[in-house]
Design a protein around this motif. Structure first.
Motif, PDB file in Angstrom:
ATOM      1  N   SER A 144       0.822  -1.200   0.000  1.00  0.00           N
ATOM      2  CA  SER A 144       0.000   0.000   0.000  1.00  0.00           C
ATOM      3  C   SER A 144       0.866   1.264   0.000  1.00  0.00           C
ATOM      4  O   SER A 144       0.622   2.202  -0.764  1.00  0.00           O
ATOM      5  N   LEU A 145       1.888   1.281   0.852  1.00  0.00           N
ATOM      6  CA  LEU A 145       2.801   2.423   0.897  1.00  0.00           C
ATOM      7  C   LEU A 145       3.544   2.588  -0.425  1.00  0.00           C
ATOM      8  O   LEU A 145       3.718   3.708  -0.919  1.00  0.00           O
ATOM      9  N   ALA A 146       3.978   1.471  -0.988  1.00  0.00           N
ATOM     10  CA  ALA A 146       4.702   1.525  -2.260  1.00  0.00           C
ATOM     11  C   ALA A 146       3.821   2.063  -3.370  1.00  0.00           C
ATOM     12  O   ALA A 146       4.256   2.890  -4.184  1.00  0.00           O
ATOM     13  N   GLY A 147       2.570   1.608  -3.436  1.00  0.00           N
ATOM     14  CA  GLY A 147       1.658   2.070  -4.471  1.00  0.00           C
ATOM     15  C   GLY A 147       1.388   3.553  -4.377  1.00  0.00           C
ATOM     16  O   GLY A 147       1.375   4.270  -5.383  1.00  0.00           O
ATOM     17  N   GLU A 148       1.179   4.031  -3.142  1.00  0.00           N
ATOM     18  CA  GLU A 148       0.911   5.452  -2.950  1.00  0.00           C
ATOM     19  C   GLU A 148       2.115   6.303  -3.337  1.00  0.00           C
ATOM     20  O   GLU A 148       1.994   7.320  -4.019  1.00  0.00           O
ATOM     21  N   ARG A 149       3.307   5.866  -2.928  1.00  0.00           N
ATOM     22  CA  ARG A 149       4.517   6.642  -3.228  1.00  0.00           C
ATOM     23  C   ARG A 149       4.855   6.585  -4.712  1.00  0.00           C
ATOM     24  O   ARG A 149       5.279   7.588  -5.297  1.00  0.00           O
TER      25      ARG A 149
END
Length: 239
Positions: A144-149
């Motif tokens: 989730s963090l990777a997708g947002e960033r």
């Protein structure tokens, strides 16, 4: 050491909600999404109570198929929730998020349960389900963090490979911080729970080392594979 564990009575448990109410009051006063937070807290309570009853039934049933079913639900749910920050591409990326979490999370789960703990039978639910929950949740948050960033960096005009590398670093920040802080700043959940239940701290440490390794490994593998798989979906933005 004393093997007993302190039983929390319901009235005593309600005291734990005092700081929650304080935060909800601040959110209400500042008009910052108090309804979402109330719903999140309510869901947390309902879900945990329900899962308590479900796990009691599963532990007593001793069924491999039931455990497999639980793992499947956990995998699909974590894949769907991981894409919450990419809601406009959720359906498009669901199978890729699932593949990433299966490859990173399920592979690490098998390695830990069969290579480290050597569970017998392999589906021993008292171990397999809690460990799967920790691993899949960790992979979910990292993806989730990777997708947002990744999305943020591509929208700034960064080339895909650069955005990918930045997203990987950002996704690993929480678990990397945990590796630095464990034992100095915090005693993590599993270790704390075991110590509270009377397990020797030296044994609890071994379990916590295992947990930290599986958390870092599952996060890194899942994120790297997810960023590799979704390149085609974001090619027009970054290249």
């Amino acid at each position: 050491m004393d093997k007993s564990i302190q039983i929390i009575d319901i009235p005593n448990l309600l005291v734990a909600f005092v700081p929650v109410l304080a935060v909800l009051f601040v959110l209400w006063k500042w008009k910052e999404g108090v309804k979402t937070s109330i719903w999140a807290v309510a869901r947390m309570v309902i879900q945990l109570v329900l899962v308590g009853y479900v796990l009691t039934y599963i532990f007593e049933s001793d069924s491999a198929w039931m455990v497999i079913g639980v793992l499947a639900v956990m995998l699909f749910s974590s894949s769907w929730i991981a894409l919450r920050t990419l809601s406009d591409k959720r359906n498009e990326l669901l199978l890729k998020a699932l593949a990433a979490i299966v490859a990173g999370g399920l592979a690490v789960l098998v390695l830990i349960t069969q290579g480290v703990l050597m569970l017998d039978p392999w589906y021993l639910p008292q171990y397999l389900i809690p460990l799967a929950g920790m691993i899949f949740a960790n992979s979910m948050n990292s993806v989730s963090l990777a997708g947002e960033r990744l999305t943020s960096e591509l929208e700034r005009g960064m080339a895909y490979n650069q955005a990918r590398n930045t997203a990987l670093r950002a996704a690993l920040i929480p678990i990397t911080n945990s590796l630095f802080a464990v034992g100095l700043v915090s005693l993590p959940g599993m270790m704390t729970g075991q110590i509270l239940s009377g397990v020797s701290p030296l044994i609890a440490v071994r379990y916590q080392i295992m947990v930290m390794c599986m958390a870092f490994g599952s996060a890194g593998i899942s994120v790297a594979l997810f960023l590799f798989l979704v390149k085609a979906n974001f090619a027009s933005k970054g290249e």
